[in-house]
Design a protein around this motif. Structure first.
Motif, PDB file in Angstrom:
ATOM      1  N   ILE A  26       0.859  -1.181   0.000  1.00  0.00           N
ATOM      2  CA  ILE A  26       0.000   0.000   0.000  1.00  0.00           C
ATOM      3  C   ILE A  26       0.896   1.232   0.000  1.00  0.00           C
ATOM      4  N   HIS A  27       0.882   1.985  -1.080  1.00  0.00           N
ATOM      5  CA  HIS A  27       1.758   3.145  -1.202  1.00  0.00           C
ATOM      6  C   HIS A  27       1.157   4.381  -0.524  1.00  0.00           C
ATOM      7  N   GLN A  42      -1.282   5.619   8.192  1.00  0.00           N
ATOM      8  CA  GLN A  42      -2.595   5.020   8.451  1.00  0.00           C
ATOM      9  C   GLN A  42      -2.461   3.524   8.752  1.00  0.00           C
ATOM     10  N   VAL A  43      -1.577   2.839   8.038  1.00  0.00           N
ATOM     11  CA  VAL A  43      -1.354   1.415   8.303  1.00  0.00           C
ATOM     12  C   VAL A  43      -0.830   1.222   9.722  1.00  0.00           C
ATOM     13  N   ARG A  44       0.106   2.073  10.145  1.00  0.00           N
ATOM     14  CA  ARG A  44       0.652   1.963  11.514  1.00  0.00           C
ATOM     15  C   ARG A  44      -0.434   2.174  12.557  1.00  0.00           C
ATOM     16  N   VAL A  57      -8.855   7.934  12.129  1.00  0.00           N
ATOM     17  CA  VAL A  57      -7.774   7.727  11.170  1.00  0.00           C
ATOM     18  C   VAL A  57      -8.198   8.367   9.849  1.00  0.00           C
ATOM     19  N   ASN A  58      -7.482   9.402   9.443  1.00  0.00           N
ATOM     20  CA  ASN A  58      -7.876  10.169   8.261  1.00  0.00           C
ATOM     21  C   ASN A  58      -7.060   9.769   7.036  1.00  0.00           C
ATOM     22  N   PHE A  59      -7.744   9.709   5.902  1.00  0.00           N
ATOM     23  CA  PHE A  59      -7.130   9.398   4.616  1.00  0.00           C
ATOM     24  C   PHE A  59      -7.312  10.601   3.697  1.00  0.00           C
TER      25      PHE A  59
END
Length: 376
Positions: free
Chosen positions: A29-30, A35-37, A200-202
């Protein structure tokens, strides 16, 4: 080995066409490391015998929310039985029976034999106890549960599963693309007492990030030389304007299909132009469909003003729409911000005269998609 300039009927430009499907799950996931953490951190207690944390995952459409969750859940499934991750698409499953049936099916690998909610819950609890596992449920498009009237009921029943069935407290990842919606605030008191989510914001991908993601997909999914660097830049720019990586992925797929249909080995600029029209119009229709009546009326008038080259500074637009949409300044700015949040207009700071209203789409396209409201 030399190639004919024309593609034979038994040849293809696609090394792996699945790479350009929206369901494709990339190995990496680039541009979403933070967010992954955060999401992985919420799952760690469950791996040590505790309960998974909860999250509200927010971001516009096409910012990698669903793909990131799927990637994390896939890795969890491959490495441990201490955590049972379940993904629920709330556009499809909105009732308690449907959602718990989905949880059962993903936990066991087959549909629940019982159609009774308590029986399904009992089966889920037995699976969790047998494996000494914790449950985490991703409710994707959780905002769809609010008009269905099941949002609070489902959160309550999932999060409090431990009270009756002697399992660890489950975690919930609630995902929403509506930035104006606060999923925590939508929960009632009984839910908020057990729902303590991390937000968690994207954010939207930048053009450079979109280009990087598309370049990676092209390397995996196409043979070399099919899409030039200049056309990749152009496609990335269109997708960045839409703030949706899915637009870019679909554009690559459609441009290559056009070239392949014509028997060409390379994508041409005309392929991008034609494919962009095919992709952008449905995207615009989807965004317009989510507008309120007042927002749609304002958008239609903005498009009309853009066609005739009117002054598009916010204050001037307000004066122009009064005969057409008689609202006060507060409501006007609310509607205008709604159009900006929907990704249809940009509000660009001006030099002392307020914000300029700029359509992201061709005004003719907007007029075609928006039905004019009744004039009185």
């Amino acid at each position: 080995m030399t190639h004919s300039p024309l593609l034979r009927s038994d040849e293809t430009l696609f090394r792996d066409p699945e790479v350009f499907e929206f369901t494709f799950l990339p190995e990496q996931i680039h541009y979403r490391d933070a967010q992954v953490r955060e999401l992985a951190f919420l799952l760690q207690p469950a791996l040590r015998g505790g309960s998974a944390g909860s999250a509200v995952i927010r971001g516009p459409p096409g910012t990698g929310k669903t793909t990131t969750v799927h990637r994390i859940f896939a890795e969890v499934t491959e490495t441990t039985k201490k955590l049972v991750p379940v993904y629920v698409n709330c556009r499809h499953d909105r009732t308690a029976l449907a959602v718990f049936g989905c949880i059962f099916e993903q936990a066991f690998g087959y549909a629940p034999p019982s159609r009774h909610l308590d029986g399904i819950k009992r089966g889920i609890a037995a699976r969790l106890r047998d494996e000494d596992a914790a449950l985490v449920v991703c409710l994707d498009d959780a905002n769809e549960l609010i008009p269905a009237g099941t949002y609070n009921t489902l959160l309550y029943q999932i999060l409090r599963l431990y009270e009756r069935w002697d399992v660890r407290k489950p975690g919930v990842f609630a995902v929403a693309s509506d930035l104006g919606l606060n999923l925590y605030a939508e929960a009632d008191e009984s839910v908020r007492s057990v729902f303590h989510p991390t937000e968690v914001n994207f954010p939207p991908y930048t053009k450079a990030e979109i280009r990087g993601i598309l370049a990676d997909r092209i390397r995996q999914g196409l043979y070399p030389g099919v899409v030039s660097k200049s056309l990749l830049d152009r496609i990335a720019g269109i997708a960045a304007g839409e703030q949706d990586i899915r637009v870019g992925i679909d554009l690559v797929r459609l441009t290559v299909l056009r070239a392949e249909k014509d028997g060409r080995r390379r994508v041409a600029p005309a392929d991008v132009t034609a494919a962009a029209q095919a992709v952008r119009s449905p995207a615009l229709r989807a965004r317009v469909a989510g507008l309120s009546e007042g927002e749609r009326a304002l958008l239609y008038r903005i498009a009309e003003l853009s066609v005739v080259g009117a002054d598009m500074i916010g204050g001037a637009v307000f004066e122009e729409v009064q005969d057409y949409l008689p609202v006060g300044r507060t409501t006007y700015h609310e509607h205008l911000n709604g159009l900006a949040n929907a990704g249809i207009v940009d509000l660009v700071p001006g030099a002392g005269r307020g914000r300029e209203v700029r359509l992201r789409y061709d005004p003719g396209e907007v007029l075609a998609v928006c039905k004019p409201p009744d004039r009185r």
